[in-house]
Design a protein around this motif. Structure first.
Motif, short mmCIF file in Angstrom:
data_model
loop_
_atom_site.label_atom_id
_atom_site.label_comp_id
_atom_site.label_asym_id
_atom_site.label_seq_id
_atom_site.Cartn_x
_atom_site.Cartn_y
_atom_site.Cartn_z
N GLY A 1 7.78 -10.14 -14.76
CA GLY A 1 8.94 -10.69 -14.06
C GLY A 1 9.46 -11.95 -14.72
O GLY A 1 10.68 -12.15 -14.82
N PHE A 2 8.56 -12.80 -15.18
CA PHE A 2 9.00 -14.03 -15.86
C PHE A 2 9.75 -13.70 -17.13
O PHE A 2 10.82 -14.26 -17.41
N ALA B 1 8.43 -14.23 -9.77
CA ALA B 1 8.28 -14.76 -11.12
C ALA B 1 9.62 -14.86 -11.83
O ALA B 1 9.87 -15.80 -12.60
N THR B 2 10.52 -13.91 -11.57
CA THR B 2 11.86 -13.96 -12.15
C THR B 2 12.63 -15.17 -11.63
O THR B 2 13.33 -15.85 -12.39
N VAL B 3 12.51 -15.44 -10.33
CA VAL B 3 13.15 -16.64 -9.76
C VAL B 3 12.61 -17.89 -10.44
O VAL B 3 13.36 -18.79 -10.84
N GLY B 4 11.29 -17.98 -10.60
CA GLY B 4 10.71 -19.14 -11.26
C GLY B 4 11.21 -19.32 -12.68
O GLY B 4 11.49 -20.44 -13.12
N CYS B 5 11.35 -18.21 -13.40
CA CYS B 5 11.87 -18.28 -14.76
C CYS B 5 13.28 -18.85 -14.78
O CYS B 5 13.60 -19.72 -15.60
N GLY C 1 13.19 -12.21 -16.53
CA GLY C 1 14.16 -13.13 -15.93
C GLY C 1 15.11 -13.76 -16.92
O GLY C 1 16.18 -14.27 -16.53
N VAL C 2 14.78 -13.75 -18.20
CA VAL C 2 15.61 -14.41 -19.21
C VAL C 2 16.83 -13.57 -19.58
O VAL C 2 17.93 -14.07 -19.76
N GLY C 3 16.63 -12.26 -19.72
CA GLY C 3 17.64 -11.42 -20.35
C GLY C 3 18.98 -11.37 -19.66
O GLY C 3 20.03 -11.46 -20.32
N ALA D 1 7.98 -8.90 -22.57
CA ALA D 1 8.23 -7.88 -21.56
C ALA D 1 7.83 -6.50 -22.07
O ALA D 1 7.30 -5.67 -21.31
N ALA D 2 8.06 -6.23 -23.37
CA ALA D 2 7.70 -4.92 -23.93
C ALA D 2 6.20 -4.69 -23.82
O ALA D 2 5.74 -3.62 -23.40
#
Length: 388
Positions: free
Chosen positions: A291-292, A239-243, A295-297, A267-268
């Motif tokens: 995960g999404f 999901a982080t990769v997708g973000c 992924g931004v931070g 995320a919180a």
């Protein structure tokens, strides 16, 4: 692959939740003292030499963790692994910053962090399959997973040739001039935007790190097998990769400030939700959303820090950001271990939710002179050569 394997090997050697937290914290301890000197060196010299040094330390830490027969030994080699990771990341992030135009930095840092997320996607699945392959032999199978991690890390040396352009500012005379005009650390930290970027990065990485270290413990207590735990961690990474693949259009749509604040808030809430006694499928849905949001931070905090840093201090600012990350990696697992010992393994995730909530408030706080326009500000990055 190595991080969950370290947790499983520590459990096989008799560690409880508190000891797992201490070992995870030691991973970040040595880098606290090395980050700023490495950043200073990189600001006024080449970045690429740090990469093979980092790989060698990572591979060594993995290999000796596989043979360690005690928890103090595991902690020591985990520290070596962390020092190698720091050296590699300072060199790699500085290369991305130095060789990217300002308008390309959000995109390029996003692509760079996709590499880390792909490793976090593949590694836990591989570790879970190796560790769960032989019931009742976790000490041996976790050691095998760490040995494989060492071999994979060593193979990465083949991709480290000619990845850095020889810029004019890397010449010896330019290095000497830069050494004479170092920006004080205090001046970097008090520059508007640097401190908030460091805190947001600390919160996001602490959440990722504690999640990686403690989900195996949660899985053990809830009867979730290591292979399923590995799949859950990899789902979070996917999901982080997708973000990060869509981070540029999200910035255009929302703007950097709103995107960072919204992602930290989401995320919180999701991180605190892990404390609930959810079945594995619901935990997977929750981890995908987490995960999404996480992924931004990291990529946006990199851009925020390097663009806010004073001229000639871009790599040092990145090193200070990594120092903040390592402080979080020391304090968060140690605090998580204490909370887990007092209130159960669900308590650390509530703590992380509170930390991410604070980072959302900081991200949303307006700063003097900060306009809400999306995308990076059109200024030359401090580590770029003149005339780029």
């Amino acid at each position: 692959m190595a991080r969950p394997a370290v947790s499983y090997r520590a459990l096989a050697l008799g560690a409880d939740a508190r000891a797992v937290g201490v070992i995870a914290g030691i991973y970040a301890l040595l880098p606290l003292f090395a980050a700023v000197p490495l950043g200073r060196r990189t600001d006024h010299g080449r970045c690429a030499p740090l990469l093979p040094i980092g790989v060698a330390l990572i591979a060594t830490g993995c290999a000796f963790s596989a043979t360690a027969g005690s928890l103090p030994g595991m902690a020591a080699w985990s520290g070596v692994m962390g020092l190698g990771h720091l050296a590699f990341v300072i060199g790699a992030q500085s290369i991305v910053a130095r060789q990217s135009a300002p308008a390309e930095q959000d995109r390029n840092f996003g692509h760079f962090t996709i590499g880390a997320s792909l490793g976090q996607l593949i590694g836990p699945v591989a570790a879970g399959l190796v560790v769960s392959g032989h019931d009742g032999a976790m000490a041996r199978t976790s050691a095998t997973a760490l040995a494989v991690s060492a071999a994979v890390a060593a193979c990465s040396v083949t991709a480290l040739w000619r990845i850095e352009h020889r810029a004019r500012d890397a010449r010896p005379e330019a290095v000497a001039a830069g050494e004479a005009h170092r920006v004080p650390v205090r001046a970097i930290l008090t520059t508007r935007g640097v401190g908030s970027g460091i805190f947001i990065s600390l919160a996001v990485l602490s959440a990722t790190d504690v999640l990686t270290a403690y989900l195996p413990v949660v899985g053990e207590q809830r009867g979730i097998s290591p292979s399923v735990v590995g799949l859950l961690l990899s789902l979070r990474a996917a999901a982080t990769v997708g973000c990060r693949l869509v981070i540029t259009p999200m910035i255009r749509l929302l703007g950097r400030t709103a995107l960072m604040a919204a992602s930290c808030l989401g995320a919180a809430l999701l991180c605190a939700g892990i404390a609930l006694p959810l079945p594995a499928w619901a935990l997977g849905v929750l981890l995908a959303g987490l995960g999404f949001c996480l992924g931004v931070g990291q990529p946006l905090s990199m851009t925020t820090v390097v663009q806010a840093a004073p001229d000639g201090a871009g790599s040092t600012a990145l090193a200070l950001r990594l120092t903040g990350n390592r402080l979080g990696q020391v304090a968060a697992p140690a605090s998580a271990g204490l909370l887990a010992g007092l209130a159960g393994t669900a308590a650390p995730f509530v703590m992380l939710g509170a930390l991410l909530l604070a980072s959302a408030a900081i991200a949303a706080r307006p700063r003097p002179g900060n306009t809400p326009t999306p995308g990076p500000k059109p200024t030359r990055h401090p580590s770029e050569s003149p005339g780029r």
